[in-house]
Design an enzyme around this catalytic site. Sequence first.
Site, mmCIF file in Angstrom:
data_model
loop_
_atom_site.group_PDB
_atom_site.id
_atom_site.type_symbol
_atom_site.label_atom_id
_atom_site.label_comp_id
_atom_site.label_asym_id
_atom_site.label_seq_id
_atom_site.Cartn_x
_atom_site.Cartn_y
_atom_site.Cartn_z
ATOM 1 N N TYR A 198 0.834 -1.202 0.000
ATOM 2 C CA TYR A 198 0.000 0.000 0.000
ATOM 3 C C TYR A 198 0.868 1.251 0.000
ATOM 4 O O TYR A 198 2.069 1.189 0.258
ATOM 5 C CB TYR A 198 -0.929 0.013 1.219
ATOM 6 C CG TYR A 198 -0.245 0.374 2.522
ATOM 7 C CD1 TYR A 198 -0.370 1.658 3.065
ATOM 8 C CD2 TYR A 198 0.538 -0.551 3.215
ATOM 9 C CE1 TYR A 198 0.260 1.994 4.255
ATOM 10 C CE2 TYR A 198 1.171 -0.226 4.393
ATOM 11 C CZ TYR A 198 1.032 1.054 4.921
ATOM 12 O OH TYR A 198 1.661 1.390 6.091
ATOM 13 N N LYS A 218 6.682 -1.887 1.987
ATOM 14 C CA LYS A 218 5.477 -1.285 2.578
ATOM 15 C C LYS A 218 4.308 -2.253 2.385
ATOM 16 O O LYS A 218 3.420 -2.044 1.549
ATOM 17 C CB LYS A 218 5.198 0.079 1.950
ATOM 18 C CG LYS A 218 4.285 0.959 2.801
ATOM 19 C CD LYS A 218 4.288 2.390 2.296
ATOM 20 C CE LYS A 218 3.327 3.275 3.078
ATOM 21 N NZ LYS A 218 3.754 3.506 4.467
ATOM 22 N N GLU A 268 12.739 3.171 14.171
ATOM 23 C CA GLU A 268 11.839 4.205 13.645
ATOM 24 C C GLU A 268 10.587 4.239 14.484
ATOM 25 O O GLU A 268 10.475 3.552 15.497
ATOM 26 C CB GLU A 268 11.503 3.923 12.177
ATOM 27 C CG GLU A 268 10.860 2.569 11.919
ATOM 28 C CD GLU A 268 10.632 2.287 10.440
ATOM 29 O OE1 GLU A 268 10.675 3.231 9.627
ATOM 30 O OE2 GLU A 268 10.405 1.111 10.092
ATOM 31 N N LEU A 279 11.496 1.533 6.962
ATOM 32 C CA LEU A 279 10.944 1.958 5.685
ATOM 33 C C LEU A 279 11.611 3.277 5.301
ATOM 34 O O LEU A 279 11.682 4.196 6.116
ATOM 35 C CB LEU A 279 9.433 2.167 5.793
ATOM 36 C CG LEU A 279 8.738 2.607 4.505
ATOM 37 C CD1 LEU A 279 8.703 1.473 3.492
ATOM 38 C CD2 LEU A 279 7.338 3.114 4.792
#
Length: 282
Positions: A32, A146, A178, A202
Site C-alpha cells: 500500500y 510497505k 523508527e 521503511l
Amino acid sequence: MNTVFVNGELIDRDKAKIDIEDRGYQFGDGIYEVIRVYDGSTFTMKEHMERLYQSAEKMKLSIPYGEEEFTSKLLKLIELNGIGDGIVYVQVTRGVSPRQHHFPAKDVAGSVVAYTKDFPVPVGQMENGVTAKLVEDIRWLRCDIKSLNLLGNLLAKEEAASNGHFEAILHRGDTVTEGSSSNAFIVKDGVIYTHPVTNLILNGITRRVIESLCGKNGIMFQEKTFSVTELLGADEVFIASTTSEVMPVIEIDGKVIGEGKPGAVTKRLQSLFSERIGIETR
C-alpha cells in the site's frame, strides 16, 4: 461525491466489494501507499508511486497497470472527490484465489483499490510538539517493504495511544529504528541523525525530502544508528511521515526532551518543508 477505485473502475463507495478469498484479506499479501494532497494537488506522488512498484517487485507481485496509467487514474479519483487537504490510499494485493499459502497461478490478476479521505494538516501538534513511548521493535525483517503486514506496528501504536501518546518509537535492543508509522530523528549539537536505510526501516518519502532539504540548506544530516540513551539525551527529537510532516517530540516515556518544546532545527525544517510543499503543489 464519494467515489472509489476498484479494479479499474471508478464507482460509488457503497457499491464497492472485495472477494472474501482476496489474499490481502486472508494473508495480508499485498502492499500500500498513502499519498498526501494539499489544496487539491498531490505531493511527492512520483516518489510514492515508484516505491509502490519497488515494493511490488520485492514481493514478486504484479500491478496490472503501468505507473503512468495508474497515476492518471488516481489523479482522476482525487478530482472527482474534490479533495482539498487530504490523502489518497492505494492498495494492491496478489488477487483472488482459493486459500493456499503458495502463490496462485500467474494468470490471477492482482486486486487494486484506492480511496480518498479528507485529512487536515495537524498544525497544533506541529507547533506544540507531541509525546511518545518507547516500544520494543518486534516486526519482521523486511520493514523496507510497505506491506499490509502491520500487526507489529499496530501493537506498538496501540501501546502508545492507550497511554496517551502520539507515537511509539521502536527499538531493537538498544538501537532505535523508527516510529510505528513514521521515521525517527534526533538532533545533537546541530546535527540530525537517523537510522540508515536498511531492511529494518521503511525509507520514508518524507524522510527523503528532509534529507534533500538538509543538503540544500547546510543542515548536517547523518544516516547513523543511535541508542535509546542517545535518543533520551538528544537536544531535539522529531518524527516524520506523510501525514505528520515534521513532528516535534517533546517528551518520551516521561523524559522531557531538550527544553520540552520544539527546537530550532526542527522548526527550521518545518519551515523548509512548508516551502517545498508550496513549490511542488502551486
